[in-house]
Structures are given as C-alpha cells and as structure tokens.
Design an enzyme around this catalytic site. Structure first.
Site, short mmCIF file in Angstrom:
data_model
loop_
_atom_site.label_atom_id
_atom_site.label_comp_id
_atom_site.label_asym_id
_atom_site.label_seq_id
_atom_site.Cartn_x
_atom_site.Cartn_y
_atom_site.Cartn_z
N ASP A 58 0.95 -1.20 -0.21
CA ASP A 58 0.24 -0.02 0.04
C ASP A 58 0.90 1.17 0.00
O ASP A 58 1.85 1.43 0.79
CB ASP A 58 -0.79 0.05 1.28
CG ASP A 58 -1.60 1.34 1.24
OD1 ASP A 58 -2.91 1.13 0.64
OD2 ASP A 58 -1.55 1.95 2.18
N GLU A 81 1.59 -0.35 -4.91
CA GLU A 81 0.80 0.82 -5.13
C GLU A 81 1.52 2.09 -5.11
O GLU A 81 2.18 2.52 -3.71
CB GLU A 81 -0.15 0.76 -4.21
CG GLU A 81 -1.44 1.68 -4.74
CD GLU A 81 -2.10 2.54 -3.71
OE1 GLU A 81 -3.12 2.87 -3.98
OE2 GLU A 81 -1.62 2.53 -2.52
C1 GLC Z 1 -3.95 3.33 -0.46
C2 GLC Z 1 -5.05 2.36 -0.41
C3 GLC Z 1 -6.21 3.58 0.23
C4 GLC Z 1 -5.64 4.04 1.43
C5 GLC Z 1 -4.29 4.60 1.47
C6 GLC Z 1 -3.92 5.18 3.07
O1 GLC Z 1 -4.16 4.34 -1.50
O2 GLC Z 1 -5.58 2.17 -1.57
O3 GLC Z 1 -7.60 3.24 0.43
O4 GLC Z 1 -6.86 5.12 1.88
O5 GLC Z 1 -3.46 3.89 0.63
O6 GLC Z 1 -3.35 3.69 3.27
#
Ligand code: GLC
Length: 568
Positions: free
Chosen positions: A232, A302
């Site tokens: 994440d 991500e």
């Molecule tokens: C990522 C997740 C999102 C979350 C953020 C903070 O972007 O996909 O849902 O709010 O990280 O953890």
C-alpha cells in the site's frame, strides 16, 4: 522459483474488499459486513465461475476503521469482526486447495494511532523514533508553527468545508489550503507526521528497527501461507528526512475539483528515490529469502507516481516486485491514447518482470460508472488478454456500478470512496442480495438497489451476462498458449478508433480488436502473421460466428465491441 516460470505471469487477480464481500451464513448473530469465512465460501465461485488464479485481500487486520481498514492497530492479527487467525489459515488452505493464490494487503507507510507502537511512542515509553516527531518552529510572535508545508493526501475535506461556507476568510480566487501532514500531540508535546488521516501516523522508515519490524510482519504472513503482498502507498515511505518545504505546483487548477493536496509538487514528502528505492529493495529481499526458495512469491507496489519514477521502481527487483500500471486511469478513453500508454508500458518493462493491468479498485469510481456499462465490458476484454497480472475488482465481473449513499451512512469521510465499496450482490431474491441477513439499515454500507438484478445467481445462467463474458474470456486465456506465454505485439490498423494488439508465440497468435466508439467501425489490420481469421469471443456477445474473414480486407466491429480472433 525464477520469475520466468512464475504462475503470476498470466494470473487473473481478484481484489476482495473483505467488509463488503460476503458474510458467512453460519455467523450468528449476523453483523452486516463480510467475514473471512464468507470469503472462503466463495473461493469455488471465484475459481470455477469467474476463472481467477489469485486473490488480493484488502486489509483484514484489527483496525479502528478510520480509513477502511488501512489504519492498522495490529499487523499480526485478524480484525475480530472479520474472524480469527484460524479462519485466515483455513482461507489460505481452501484457496490453495482450489489452486488460488492469496496476496495480502501490506501497509508499510503508517499504522493506526491506536497501534501499541504509537501509543508507546507518544509517551516516550520506548519506540521513540518509530514515528516522525518534530517540535515545530516558534515564529516571531512566539507562536508554534508546523515544521514544514507538507500536505496530507486526505485534503479534500477542506474543499468540502469551504463549499459549506466554513472558510469565509478565503478570497474567491485563493486556493483552498490543504490539510497539514503535521498534527500536534498534547501528550508528547510534539507534532507527528501523517501522509493520510491524522489517525494514521507515518512510520519512520529511516529507523532500521522499524524496517526490521515491518519485514518481520511480512514474514509472519508468509509463514501463514500467503503468496505475496499488495504493498500500500509505498511511495510515501520514501521521504527526505531533512524535511524541506515542497514547491508550489503552478499547474494546479482548483476549478477542476483537484485535491488541495496537489497544490504542492512531491519531491520530498514522498517519492524520494534515495530513500524509497533502498526500502523497496529491502522488502523484496524478504521474498527472496532462501527459506522461501520453493514458493512463488510476488509483490505489487501501489504508487500514484509519474512514469519515470514507476520505471525506476520496476527496475529494483523485477523478479519479485512490480508497480501497478495506473497510467491508463488518467488517459481519456481513446484508442490511440490508450495504445501509446500500453505500448510504452510493455516496451519498458524488464524481461524478468511481471506486468499488470487494472480497470478499478476500492479507491476509484467503478469502471462501469466511469466509462459506461458497454465500455466496461470492452475494457475488461482488452485487459484480460494482455500480459501480466490482470486485476479484477470485486463486482467488476457483474458490471456493478457506484452506489448513491445517503449522507448519514457514509463510512469514508476522508476519501468519499464509499460508492465503489458497497456489498457484492449474490442473489437478487435473497435479503440484501444474499450478502448478509441483517436488517438493511444494519448493513455496514447499503446494497446498491439499482444493481440488485445483477446478482451472481441471475447472471450465472445468462450466456450474454457480464459474468458469462468473464468466465468465457478467462477460460480462453487459460487455454490459449499465445495468451499464457506469448509476447505483446502492438498492431497497426487503418482506423484510429480501434486499438489492436496481438499475443504471439512461434506457433500461436491471438488478436484483440477494441472499438472505442459507440458506432460501428470497419477496420483493416496490417501487420499480422495470418490473413484468414475466425472470431472466438466478443465483448457484446452479439456474434454467433464471425465466419472466416480476410483481416486485410477488413472486419466490422459492433459499437463498443472488443473482439478476439485467431487464425482460421
Ligand atoms: C492506498 C489505499 C487507500 C488508503 C491509502 C492509505 O491508496 O488503496 O484505500 O486510503 O492507501 O493507506
């Protein structure tokens, strides 16, 4: 295992948002949200009826739920409302039994403020430098000021407050100030840094003890059988710890409803390569540990960052880690523009890397709402035949849309992402679409009534349903050697509204043609290694049989049709 042989290379990966997926019927009393056992019950559906190869579970950890579970208060447990560690082990067992791999969401950048580490850190009771603390600066009036101008990703609430008239002091042509990343803590008498919500303090990755603890958490889940991680917001762990101010982004446009967060460029508060790249490398080493030699482990990172940063991140440990290809979210629905991105993406991907394609996730308007239901099917077929991991967000296989949610039922005040997170719809005739047995007002998020007729039960037997389309498409993907092993070959056509690509091995070819308009298109395809074609799948399911066509003299595509053809 070498990544060339990895079964992730052509895996359909299904993202499950645990709170909204399925509540097992055995749970008494019912709670109105999903459960780990509920997920296990649906593995046969995912494997046999959709055809997926792996699942990615969004956070299932203990959490006060200030950010949909991305605020974790214990990295090594399961949220008691979702189930137990034993339920989790059983889920892994069931998934593996059905040949489905499991990827856990791993959140390295922050924990919940309720995590023991933060609670101790704020009391200076050990863990002192595990988060990013700063006394701030005292200005000429003797007032304490935040250490720098860094802005929280969750700055939209300021826009909304302004719209409600709560910032009357702002001149009409002034930008709305973002939310600061710094929050004063009365207990420790210092500011702490949070890239997201104030209940999500950022961990201090420059502290080796933090890195060890996070890698230890990764090993914990690997030892519980997970096959990898979706990592994440990874770009946020890379910060310039000298904490310099960010520069103003002059391209920011408040009129376009942009997030005030984007008023600043991001060179220091996130995406800081000197730090980020070595931390990604360290995480990748966990997966490469000798102990896991026989496992087929992967992670997908991500990061909403620019193309050059993505390319660099993808080059760190291509055998085990690659970054989400989000670029296409920001490109209009145009064949030529999308093609440029796809061509560039595959051309720059390292040989040993596993690429990926995405149409949606729990942070984005659903693809059926964004593009329309017809184009959502087109986009699905276009993605499923491309190389790499093809991500499917739960409900995409039913062509579910965003829901309208009454204000008093919102769960995500920071991000406004509830519309794409409403429950799955299993059976039109059951209470709450078969998701849970509580009274509708007790569901954690309401079921989207407008999509009730799109349930799994109703689509299952309809040959033209979106569920049948996914099933047929993934069956073909599994069967065709060109899709399993073939390279990506971009193709030329005489029609700019059509995107054409093929997958090729020495012996096999599959061509996918995608009509990006709602009009019929006629297209000639030039650089093929065959001439007479036969169609095997259409996103419209309108064709019984294309018959044999000479693809150099032309094929007619129905409006919004994606067509898969092979040599006759
Ligand atoms: C990522 C997740 C999102 C979350 C953020 C903070 O972007 O996909 O849902 O709010 O990280 O953890």
């Amino acid at each position: 295992m070498t990544s060339q042989k990895s079964s992730w290379r052509q895996a359909a990966v299904y993202q499950i948002y645990p709170w909204s997926f399925n509540e097992d019927e055995g749970r008494q009393p019912q709670k109105g949200h999903g459960s780990i056992k509920g997920i296990a019950e649906k593995i046969p559906y995912l494997r046999e009826e959709v055809g997926i190869d792996a699942i990615w579970l969004s956070p299932f950890y203990p959490s006060p739920m200030k950010d949909g579970g991305y605020d974790i208060s214990d990295l090594k447990d399961v949220h008691p409302d979702l189930g137990t560690i034993d339920d989790f082990d059983e889920l892994v067992r069931v998934a593996h039994h059905h040949g489905v791999k499991l990827m856990a969401d791993f959140v390295p950048n922050h924990t919940s403020d309720q995590h023991e580490w933060f609670q101790k850190s704020r009391k200076r009771d050990g863990y002192e430098d595990w988060y990013i603390w700063h006394p701030g600066h005292v200005d000429e009036n003797g007032e304490r000021q935040v250490p720098n101008n860094w802005a929280s990703v969750f700055s939209m609430p300021n826009r909304q407050a302004r719209d409600r008239g709560e910032m009357p002091w702002l001149h009409h042509d002034e930008w709305t100030p973002p939310v600061s990343q710094w929050e004063w803590d009365d207990e420790r008498q210092e500011y702490y840094l949070h890239s997201f919500a104030k209940e999500q303090p950022d961990l201090n990755w420059s502290n080796p003890f933090v890195r060890e603890a996070m890698k230890d958490a990764m090993r914990f889940w690997l030892d519980h059988g997970v096959d990898g991680f979706r990592v994440d917001a990874v770009n946020h762990i890379g910060k310039n710890m000298k904490l310099p101010n960010e520069e103003v982004n002059t391209a920011y446009n408040e009129q376009w409803n942009e997030n005030p967060y984007d008023q600043l460029l991001r060179y220091n508060s996130a995406d800081y390569p000197e730090a980020l790249h070595s931390y990604i490398w360290e995480m990748a080493q966990v997966l490469k540990d000798e102990k896991y030699e026989d496992r087929d482990l992967r992670m997908v990172l991500e990061a909403y960052v620019g193309e050059s940063e993505l390319r660099d991140m993808d080059a760190i440990a291509p055998g085990v880690a690659s970054t989400f290809n989000f670029g296409r979210f920001y490109i209009d629905w145009s064949a030529s523009h999308q093609k440029i991105q796809i061509d560039y993406y595959y051309s720059r991907l390292q040989k040993t890397a596993v690429g990926n394609q995405v149409n949606g996730n729990h942070d984005k308007t659903r693809v059926a709402t964004r593009l329309g239901e017809d184009f959502a099917r087109t986009a699905a077929i276009m993605n499923l035949f491309l190389p790499g991991m093809r991500f499917i967000y739960n409900g995409e296989e039913l062509n579910l849309r965003d829901a309208k949610i009454p204000y008093e039922r919102l769960q995500d005040p920071y991000g406004g992402r509830d519309p794409e997170r409403t429950p799955m719809i299993w059976d039109t005739d059951m209470p709450n679409g078969g998701f849970s047995n509580v009274a509708p007002e007790d569901l954690w998020l309401p079921v989207n009534e407008e999509d009730l007729d799109r349930s799994v039960a109703s689509q299952r037997a309809q040959p033209k349903s979106t569920l049948s389309l996914f099933r047929e498409a993934l069956k073909l993907c599994h069967k065709l050697d060109a899709v399993q092993r073939g390279s990506y070959v971009s193709m030329h056509t005489d029609n700019d509204n059509v995107l054409a690509y093929s997958r090729r091995t020495d012996d096999d070819t599959v061509v996918v043609l995608t009509n990006f308009t709602r009009e019929t298109q006629h297209v000639k395809v030039f650089d093929t290694d065959f001439v007479i074609a036969e169609s095997i799948l259409s996103s419209n399911n309108v064709r019984e049989d294309l018959g044999r066509v000479d693809i150099r003299s032309g094929i007619t595509l129905e409006p919004a049709e994606a067509l898969v053809i092979i040599p006759a």
